[in-house]
Design an enzyme around this catalytic site. Structure first.
Site, short mmCIF file in Angstrom:
data_model
loop_
_atom_site.label_atom_id
_atom_site.label_comp_id
_atom_site.label_asym_id
_atom_site.label_seq_id
_atom_site.Cartn_x
_atom_site.Cartn_y
_atom_site.Cartn_z
CE LYS A 35 -2.50 1.70 5.57
NZ LYS A 35 -2.50 1.05 3.98
CB SER A 89 -0.85 -0.14 1.40
OG SER A 89 -0.42 0.31 2.44
#
Lengths: 137, 418
Positions: A86, A49
């Site tokens: 993230k 991701s």
């Protein structure tokens, strides 16, 4: 002024290598990349991701806990009992990925969420490293 | 001003640092060979998990409450301890690391700068939590004994929330009157019993005694404690840091051993550990206590212990191992299932002031030992061994619930989901 001492000695002897006094020095990756050794840990990335910012599966992440996470930083969080890497969107309380394949994650009041630290660098290993093979699976 | 900073159930808290999945769960840590419970995290404490209970006795209770069980992961604790100590050290003039999770701080120049000790204590707690994810308690006191008492109050008494400051009559009375006399630093259970007979039940009761009378009745140490509780500093900084007077390495075996070679290897390994600890505090050993036994629950309980006296006090591993090989034959007995063994340095000599002997050659080898320690420090304990320690690790610890060495082995570094 540096003085290279040459002791009086019988027989044939050469000069001491002028490099000898530099022997202790050398480049240290730790010194370059880790500014707060007591607050820093190293982890290994798993997943795709964050590829948009250049963090690939099996990259090493250097995480500094003493740095304050600013809006937009790449962070590692404890998200529901799991270390997660993230972008942090402080304005909307979201975790954002660097990939179109992954949707933003809303942080709700029911979630366990703590910022663990800021990812200050990541390291790509272009060839397998023996000591790390075991954690590549 | 002094302070004592220590971690709240350190081993259990350390297990939570790199395993976020157990942060909000009850966690206990077991001692060597998974024998007893040695650390209980606050969540597990609320469930009523007792400390120091043998694991097998409480196994079902733990399973019922889904308590997370861990074996002692010393590699992890040592690394986290060092980091925690370094963070704490930033906040004071002098630090003395008292144990793996406690350090005394001394404030000299800071004293004039710090206006609010309470706030300062919380600042220390926040910094340690942010940078290492370990919870600590901070106790300030005008003497080392008061700092230790303040630390107790900060962690154990309600209303303190992790920080206590004992620097005036009101604050000292408030904390000491709520502490048992045995919670005072240096007052053990035996002495505590004697004091209770005299009606001295709380720490405050003890503080009210006349120091001279305490000296007459007990010892100069109790006199000193009374003075310290009243804010009169008696322990100098050097006394706080006094090196240990005995060093032991002992452990029960993962599996019973019967052969003389296995016993020899185990005792030699213990002597090497003692040697390392001696050198760390710059001591030499004059008398070494060496012992081995079967289990007291066995029929024909066998126990043998001997004391070996070195002609010249030493910290040399080779000399320690030699002592083991000399006494081994007297300790070993065939057909005994050895359950535990150990080595203790019981008479120590200060390495700085050793009396040399004209006729006895000094067999210490500081250069070799220094090299030995440096290699093992850099590459991990056990990298360089004495041949006598053997390679079969049959006697080594049983650690069924061991967590990964997150910070000391590359294959164990934490995984981060992207």
């Amino acid at each position: 002024m540096k003085i290279i001492p040459i002791y009086i000695a019988a027989g044939i002897s050469g000069f001491e290598s002028p490099a000898a006094e530099y022997k202790e020095l050398g480049l240290s990756i730790d010194q370059l990349l880790i500014s707060h050794p007591d607050a820093t840990f190293i982890g290994i990335a798993q997943g795709q991701s964050m590829e948009g910012i250049g963090i690939f599966d099996k990259d090493l992440l250097i995480v500094d806990r003493s740095v304050n996470a600013e809006h937009g930083d790449v962070i590692v969080a404890n998200y529901n009992g799991c270390f997660t890497c993230k972008f942090i969107d402080k304005k909307h309380a979201q975790l954002l990925s660097a990939s179109d394949q992954y949707k933003p994650v809303m942080i709700s009041a029911d979630d366990v969420f703590q910022v663990e630290g800021v990812v200050i660098s990541s390291i790509r290993l272009h060839r397998p490293v023996k000591d790390l093979i075991a954690c590549m699976h | 001003m002094y302070a004592l900073v220590d971690a709240i159930s350190f081993y259990a808290s350390a297990e939570k640092v790199f395993d976020p999945s157990i942060r909000n769960k009850p966690v206990v840590v077991l001692t060597n060979n998974d024998g007893c419970i040695c650390a209980v995290c606050p969540i597990a404490r609320k469930l009523g998990v007792p400390k120091f209970k043998p694991y097998f006795q409480i196994k079902n209770f733990l399973a019922q409450h889904h308590v997370v069980i861990r074996s002692s992961n010393y590699e992890l604790y040592a690394d986290l301890s060092e980091k925690m100590m370094n963070v704490v050290a930033r906040f004071c003039d002098e630090q003395y690391v008292y144990s793996i999770d406690e350090s005394f701080l001394h404030f000299k120049h800071y004293q004039t700068i710090i206006k609010d000790w309470h706030q300062y204590g919380h600042k220390i707690r926040r910094a340690v939590w942010k940078e290492t994810r370990l919870p600590v308690g901070v106790g300030f006191g005008t003497t080392p004994t008061l700092a230790k008492a303040a630390n107790h109050a900060a962690k154990k008494l309600s209303g303190y929330n992790g920080v206590a400051v004992l620097n005036d009559e009101t604050s000292i009375h408030a904390a000491l009157s709520r502490m048992a006399v045995t919670d005072v630093w240096g007052i053990g259970t035996r002495l505590g019993c004697k004091l209770k007979v005299l009606g001295i039940n709380t720490a405050w009761d003890l503080a009210q005694q006349s120091p001279q009378a305490m000296r007459k009745q007990f010892s100069v140490l109790v006199e000193r404690t009374v003075n310290e509780l009243n804010g009169v500093t008696c322990l100098s900084w050097d006394e706080v840091k006094q090196p240990k007077k005995e060093i032991f390495s002992t452990r029960s075996f993962g599996q019973r051993i019967t052969s003389i070679h296995a016993l020899s290897a185990a005792l030699t390994s213990h002597s090497v550990i003692v040697g390392r600890k001696l050198r760390q505090q710059n001591s030499l050993v004059k008398r070494l206590h060496i012992f081995a036994s079967s289990s007291p629950h066995d029929d024909n309980y066998y126990k043998k212990s001997l004391i070996y006296e070195f002609p010249v006090a030493t910290d040399n591993n080779c000399q320690l191992a030699k002592a083991i090989s000399i006494v081994l034959k007297s300790i070993y007995q065939p057909n005994v299932n050895f359950y535990r063994c150990g080595v203790g340095a019981i008479e120590l000599v200060d390495g700085n002031y050793q009396q040399p002997d004209l006729f006895m050659p000094n067999k210490n080898n500081p250069h070799l030992m220094n090299c030995f320690d440096k290699i093992n420090h850099r590459y991990g304990q056990g990298t360089m061994q004495l041949a006598g320690e053997g390679s079969s690790q049959q006697w080594q610890m049983k650690r069924y619930f061991l967590s990964p060495s997150f910070t000391s082995k590359w294959q164990d570094i934490p995984k981060i989901v992207c």
